[in-house]
Design a protein around this motif. Structure first.
Motif, mmCIF file in Angstrom:
data_model
loop_
_atom_site.group_PDB
_atom_site.id
_atom_site.type_symbol
_atom_site.label_atom_id
_atom_site.label_comp_id
_atom_site.label_asym_id
_atom_site.label_seq_id
_atom_site.Cartn_x
_atom_site.Cartn_y
_atom_site.Cartn_z
ATOM 1 N N ILE A 9 7.220 7.910 11.752
ATOM 2 C CA ILE A 9 7.871 9.049 11.093
ATOM 3 C C ILE A 9 7.227 9.201 9.708
ATOM 4 C CG2 ILE A 9 10.051 9.945 10.157
ATOM 5 C CD1 ILE A 9 10.268 9.728 13.155
ATOM 6 N N ILE A 14 11.101 13.667 6.962
ATOM 7 C CA ILE A 14 12.510 13.385 6.663
ATOM 8 C C ILE A 14 13.104 14.572 5.889
ATOM 9 C CG2 ILE A 14 14.048 11.862 5.343
ATOM 10 C CD1 ILE A 14 12.252 9.551 6.199
ATOM 11 N N TYR A 17 13.626 17.368 8.338
ATOM 12 C CA TYR A 17 14.751 17.089 9.228
ATOM 13 C C TYR A 17 16.079 17.364 8.526
ATOM 14 C CZ TYR A 17 17.802 14.475 12.408
ATOM 15 O OH TYR A 17 18.807 14.104 13.273
ATOM 16 N N ALA A 21 17.322 20.165 11.369
ATOM 17 C CA ALA A 21 16.870 19.270 12.437
ATOM 18 C C ALA A 21 16.103 20.040 13.516
ATOM 19 C CB ALA A 21 18.071 18.555 13.049
ATOM 20 N N ARG A 22 16.529 21.291 13.751
ATOM 21 C CA ARG A 22 15.865 22.100 14.781
ATOM 22 C C ARG A 22 14.430 22.438 14.357
ATOM 23 N NH1 ARG A 22 16.218 22.879 20.139
ATOM 24 N NH2 ARG A 22 15.498 24.928 20.800
ATOM 25 N N TRP A 24 12.539 20.780 12.334
ATOM 26 C CA TRP A 24 11.737 19.554 12.467
ATOM 27 C C TRP A 24 11.348 19.334 13.929
ATOM 28 C CZ3 TRP A 24 13.470 15.186 15.239
ATOM 29 C CH2 TRP A 24 12.576 14.115 15.237
ATOM 30 N N TRP A 25 12.312 19.488 14.823
ATOM 31 C CA TRP A 25 12.082 19.246 16.251
ATOM 32 C C TRP A 25 11.052 20.232 16.818
ATOM 33 C CZ3 TRP A 25 12.589 21.726 20.932
ATOM 34 C CH2 TRP A 25 12.590 20.920 22.069
ATOM 35 N N VAL A 29 8.248 17.846 18.052
ATOM 36 C CA VAL A 29 8.350 17.605 19.497
ATOM 37 C C VAL A 29 7.804 18.793 20.298
ATOM 38 C CG1 VAL A 29 9.895 16.977 21.398
ATOM 39 C CG2 VAL A 29 10.352 16.108 19.096
ATOM 40 N N THR B 130 18.676 6.259 4.262
ATOM 41 C CA THR B 130 17.311 6.622 4.672
ATOM 42 C C THR B 130 16.942 5.930 5.985
ATOM 43 O OG1 THR B 130 16.803 6.673 2.305
ATOM 44 C CG2 THR B 130 14.949 6.856 3.804
ATOM 45 N N LEU B 133 18.710 7.609 8.779
ATOM 46 C CA LEU B 133 18.098 8.905 9.081
ATOM 47 C C LEU B 133 16.844 8.721 9.946
ATOM 48 C CD1 LEU B 133 18.982 11.707 8.243
ATOM 49 C CD2 LEU B 133 17.524 11.547 6.249
ATOM 50 N N ILE B 134 16.066 7.725 9.609
ATOM 51 C CA ILE B 134 14.841 7.447 10.380
ATOM 52 C C ILE B 134 15.213 7.095 11.826
ATOM 53 C CG2 ILE B 134 12.895 5.842 10.606
ATOM 54 C CD1 ILE B 134 12.908 5.702 7.487
ATOM 55 N N GLU B 136 17.910 7.987 13.400
ATOM 56 C CA GLU B 136 18.435 9.215 14.024
ATOM 57 C C GLU B 136 17.274 10.095 14.490
ATOM 58 O OE1 GLU B 136 21.536 11.045 11.557
ATOM 59 O OE2 GLU B 136 20.800 12.983 12.266
ATOM 60 N N MET B 137 16.251 10.216 13.636
ATOM 61 C CA MET B 137 15.096 11.046 13.986
ATOM 62 C C MET B 137 14.341 10.453 15.178
ATOM 63 S SD MET B 137 13.754 11.915 10.146
ATOM 64 C CE MET B 137 12.310 12.877 10.588
ATOM 65 N N ARG B 138 14.223 9.161 15.166
ATOM 66 C CA ARG B 138 13.499 8.507 16.265
ATOM 67 C C ARG B 138 14.232 8.734 17.589
ATOM 68 N NH1 ARG B 138 12.126 3.742 13.649
ATOM 69 N NH2 ARG B 138 10.253 4.728 12.868
ATOM 70 N N ALA B 140 16.041 11.287 18.213
ATOM 71 C CA ALA B 140 15.927 12.724 18.524
ATOM 72 C C ALA B 140 14.580 13.070 19.157
ATOM 73 C CB ALA B 140 16.142 13.544 17.260
ATOM 74 N N LEU B 141 13.617 12.164 19.051
ATOM 75 C CA LEU B 141 12.297 12.436 19.639
ATOM 76 C C LEU B 141 12.383 12.582 21.163
ATOM 77 C CD1 LEU B 141 10.004 9.999 17.597
ATOM 78 C CD2 LEU B 141 9.949 12.493 17.543
ATOM 79 N N GLU B 144 16.596 16.965 22.958
ATOM 80 C CA GLU B 144 16.571 18.292 22.308
ATOM 81 C C GLU B 144 17.383 18.171 21.020
ATOM 82 O OE1 GLU B 144 15.943 22.722 22.984
ATOM 83 O OE2 GLU B 144 15.254 20.996 24.100
ATOM 84 N N CYS B 145 16.933 18.813 19.967
ATOM 85 C CA CYS B 145 17.584 18.668 18.678
ATOM 86 C C CYS B 145 18.110 20.030 18.211
ATOM 87 C CB CYS B 145 16.548 18.138 17.695
ATOM 88 S SG CYS B 145 17.201 17.210 16.364
#
Lengths: 82, 170
Positions: A9, A14, A17, A21-22, A24-25, A29, B130, B133-134, B136-138, B140-141, B144-145
């Protein structure tokens, strides 16, 4: 034994995001590219301008130190001679 | 003669010093050595990499204050009376990166907007937020977000506005 490698990441992601979040996605992704390239290029220009200001402030400080040293040497020399 | 020249040079030195201080203040940075700079295309810096937590990044500057490294994030086109949460969390990520790569946590980070500079204290709570959050992002990979706010203005300012199926249209 090292564990499996974590997906990397980026710190700037960050910020994206948290902004949305959308968004970022969609970039990370879904692989989409955001519009407003001109705005991003302008941001890069501003960053370069900022870097120049910081570099110039350092240069001015060096010049001030050199001139100050030379001035003191001349003043002390002048007073001693006089 | 030497005294006259000496006084003239002293005056010039003073002018140069004032110029230096003004330039640095206008950049929003304190008077401290800059040991890392990633704002210049001519000399790109190497990224900071924390493999243990899978985080990578390049702060705009690292400055040295009282022997400690302080990360600085610059947003020169932004004017706001309060820092954006997204910018603060990006800065927190640089603090975390610095802690992971040097073994020493920075006491704070600086966020420079066009006309003011904000300070983020790097506390244990900020560190935990932080890291969460990392994670959470991982997670979300692989999923669908969804949009994470209800602010139409934020949508309008987003580069994905025209292509986002969840954008808030007025």
């Amino acid at each position: 034994m090292p564990g499996p490698r974590l997906p990397i990441i980026r710190a700037s992601e960050i910020g994206e995001y948290v902004y949305c979040a959308r968004a970022w996605w969609l970039r990370r992704v879904a692989g989409l590219e955001p519009e407003e390239r001109a705005r991003r290029e302008y941001g890069t220009t501003l960053h370069h301008r900022h870097a120049r200001s910081v570099a110039l402030s350092r240069l001015f400080a060096i010049i001030a130190a050199l001139l100050g040293t030379l001035a003191l040497a001349l003043l002390i020399g002048g007073w001693m001679a006089g | 003669m030497a005294i006259t020249v000496g006084l003239a040079l002293l005056l010039l030195a003073l002018v140069a010093l004032i110029g230096a201080l003004r330039l640095r203040a206008s950049a929003g940075l304190p008077w401290a050595p800059v040991v890392y700079r990633d704002t210049d295309a001519q000399s790109p810096e190497r990224p900071l990499i924390a493999r243990r937590i899978g985080l990578v990044g390049k702060p705009d500057y690292l400055i040295q204050k009282r022997g400690r490294l302080i990360p600085v994030e610059v947003k020169p086109g932004r004017n706001a009376t309060r820092p954006y949460e997204s910018d603060l969390m990006q800065l927190a990520a640089y603090c975390l990166l610095l802690e992971e790569t040097t073994g020493v946590a920075p006491p704070y980070g600086l966020l420079c907007y066009a006309d003011r500079t904000f300070r983020l204290s790097y506390t244990a709570q900020v560190r935990q937020e932080t890291l969460a959050l990392i994670e959470e992002m991982r997670a979300a990979l692989d999923n669908e977000c969804d949009r994470s706010h209800d602010d139409p203005a934020r949508c309008l300012g987003c580069g994905f506005f025209s292509m986002c199926d969840q954008a808030l249209r007025r």
